[in-house]
Design an enzyme around this catalytic site. Structure first.
Site, PDB file in Angstrom:
ATOM      1  N   GLU A 240      -1.309  -4.026  -1.277  1.00 29.61           N
ATOM      2  CA  GLU A 240      -2.472  -3.955  -0.398  1.00 29.61           C
ATOM      3  C   GLU A 240      -3.667  -4.763  -0.905  1.00 29.61           C
ATOM      4  O   GLU A 240      -4.748  -4.213  -1.140  1.00 29.61           O
ATOM      5  CB  GLU A 240      -2.846  -2.499  -0.144  1.00 29.61           C
ATOM      6  N   GLU A 370       5.234   0.270   3.525  1.00 33.72           N
ATOM      7  CA  GLU A 370       4.645   1.600   3.653  1.00 33.72           C
ATOM      8  C   GLU A 370       4.452   1.934   5.123  1.00 33.72           C
ATOM      9  O   GLU A 370       4.019   1.091   5.923  1.00 33.72           O
ATOM     10  CB  GLU A 370       3.291   1.690   2.955  1.00 33.72           C
TER      11      GLU A 370
END
Length: 541
Positions: A240, A370
């Site tokens: 991320e 995710e």
């Protein structure tokens, strides 16, 4: 409930589930065995635990084994193991500040024992067996660089961290479970959120070359150590990333106002891949999009023939509140009122996502690293969250995407396994969890109802907004950023001595007993979630 009963009941549930959920994946018996053999390359049988697994590689938009047979990676992420997170492990604040407070309150030796025992119980061979029997063929393991390198001794690597990770690699190899290394917390922080072990609300990684040098060197070390290990499916080099909000979240640089800096990101990605390839030419390298793995529009085209790309696809109906299919009432600052969601809208949302478009354009694999639904909202809506997840995975499958859920195990939010509420650890932190919910310290859980403290924070943010009187500022985003700063960062850190005090005075035996609550055999399966995941995990590639 007695301590003995607390221990035995979850163990019975664990063993019952292990026997029921795709046991043919290990035994080779039952109707799913043939499908599992296709979907999940197996380790060769071995009695010494040194099983060998086939290397995986990219072939067009697919991932294939050494024979060229398609492999679909389906699994989960044991977040909270070698990278702790507040909502997963139950503590407030970031991991590195928590460790400092624990050492202050318990003493360095006792604090070290505490964290070592939590790691021992959180993810071990029992967990690998559970996941294989549920049908998973991969785990994406989030890693905090602090397990492998100290800020006070850059470029000097800690054998204890590698030894712990190597032990789990051996378990995964033994049972035929692929591993993706995920650097979840990088030197200097690649984003400004808690999940990169950030307590400062700033990101130094993109501005300071020294942090990037250490990041590159650590990946070179991983490549040296694991370049010949087939059990490693690949390297997810940076979780991320957020390349262009170095000074924290403010209304002008989050959500739709965010402006990526793809020049920065492309340069770092090209450099890390180049340096890894000098050592390891065999493993897949996974690259995540900017803005928390959502934006890909400025990525340069694939520059290596063994690259795959990873997006994170959290969807509104997975969080609620509200019925699915039907009207969802999201509490996120990015939402604009109630939204009607069904499978068609979920599919449109997936096809419009940056990662989907980029990988289709360039004919390379897409891995949804995710996604997930939550189960600590209104209890009568858990079935809605499961239906949303079921549809979402079905959409991934129909588009040949690889996937790993977030998260495998936690204290009762979204895990396949959750800690038993009657376990020693949960009983000890129960009042703290209540306080955390009232104070809104877990920034992740924005779907939970308002509280007086959260309302007061929103009122303060509005007062500041009125005095500043800048028409360019979005008042909803101002509340979002103010809440994160005051409640997650300040208040979360403020509560860390309180968390530490809950374990003060306990002997090592007592600490061991409390932390054994994290063991798979004492946890309680989220049966509905496991059933949904197993349905897809056992399918052929």
């Amino acid at each position: 409930m007695t301590s003995k009963a607390t221990t035995q009941q979850p163990r019975r549930e664990f063993l019952k589930l292990a026997a029921f959920s795709g046991a043919a994946a290990l035994t080779g018996q039952g109707p799913t065995a043939a499908a599992e053999q296709t979907a999940t390359p197996q380790a060769a049988e071995s009695s010494d635990g040194n099983d060998k697994m086939e290397f995986l590689r990219v072939s067009g938009r697919h991932i294939v084994d050494a024979k060229g047979k398609k492999v679909r990676l389906r699994g989960t992420c044991p977040g909270g193991w070698m990278n702790m997170e507040d909502f997963i492990n139950g503590h407030p604040g970031a991991e590195h500040t928590l460790r400092a407070q624990m050492a202050e309150v318990l003493g360095p030796a006792r604090a070290q024992f505490f964290f070592e025992r939590m790691l021992d119980y959180f993810f071990n061979e029992d967990d690998v067996i559970f996941l294989r029997k549920a049908g998973a063929n991969v785990v994406r393991i989030p890693l905090n660089y602090r397990h492998f390198e100290d800020d006070s001794a850059p470029f000097k690597y800690k054998e204890a961290g590698f030894a712990r990770f190597d032990q789990v690699l051996r378990h995964c190899e033994k049972h035929g479970l692929y591993v993706i290394l995920d650097l979840h917390s990088a030197q200097g922080w690649q984003n400004v959120h808690w999940h990169s072990d950030n307590a400062s609300r700033i990101s130094l990684f993109w501005e300071v070359p020294a942090y990037q040098d250490r990041f590159i060197a650590l990946w070179q070390e991983f490549a040296r150590r694991y370049g010949n290990r087939g059990v490693v499916a690949g390297y997810d080099v940076l979780n991320e990333p957020c390349s262009n909000n170095d000074l924290g979240d403010y209304p002008w640089n989050i959500y739709s106002n965010y402006k990526p800096n793809f020049d920065r990101m492309n340069a770092v990605y090209r450099r890390v891949v180049t340096e890894i390839r000098k050592i390891d030419s065999r493993h897949i390298v996974f690259l995540e999009g900017d803005n928390y793995a959502k934006e890909f529009s400025g990525f340069e085209k694939p520059f290596d023939d063994n690259l795959a790309f990873s997006s994170h696809n959290y969807s509104v109906p997975g969080f609620g509140p509200g019925q699915y299919p039907g009207t969802i009432h999201p509490r996120s600052a990015a939402a604009n009122g109630p939204q009607v969601w069904d499978r068609t809208k979920q599919e449109r949302n997936f096809l419009d996502a940056g990662g989907t478009k980029f990988t289709q354009q360039h004919n390379v694999p897409l891995w949804v690293g995710e996604f997930g639904s939550v189960y600590n909202g209104p209890p009568d809506e858990n079935s809605d969250r499961l239906r949303a997840l079921d549809d979402q995975i079905g959409i991934f499958e129909s588009n040949e995407a690889h996937w790993t859920t977030w998260n495998y195990k936690d204290v009762g939010v979204m895990g396949m396994l959750t800690l038993d509420r009657a376990s020693p650890y949960m009983e000890r932190i129960n009042d703290l969890l209540r306080k955390k919910a009232a104070l809104g310290t877990d920034d992740w859980m924005s779907w939970l109802p308002p509280t007086p403290v959260k309302d007061a924070t929103a009122q303060l943010a509005e007062q500041i907004h009125q005095v500043v009187s800048d028409p360019q500022l979005d008042p909803r985003l101002n509340v979002r950023c103010m809440t994160q700063t005051l409640l997650c960062f300040y208040t979360g850190t403020l509560m860390q001595p309180l968390y530490a005090s809950l374990f003060k005075g306990l002997s090592e035996n007592e600490l061991d007993h409390v932390l054994s609550s994290f063991s798979a055999k004492q946890c309680v399966p989220n049966q509905g979630l496991v059933d949904v995941l197993s349905k897809y995990m056992a399918k052929p590639a």
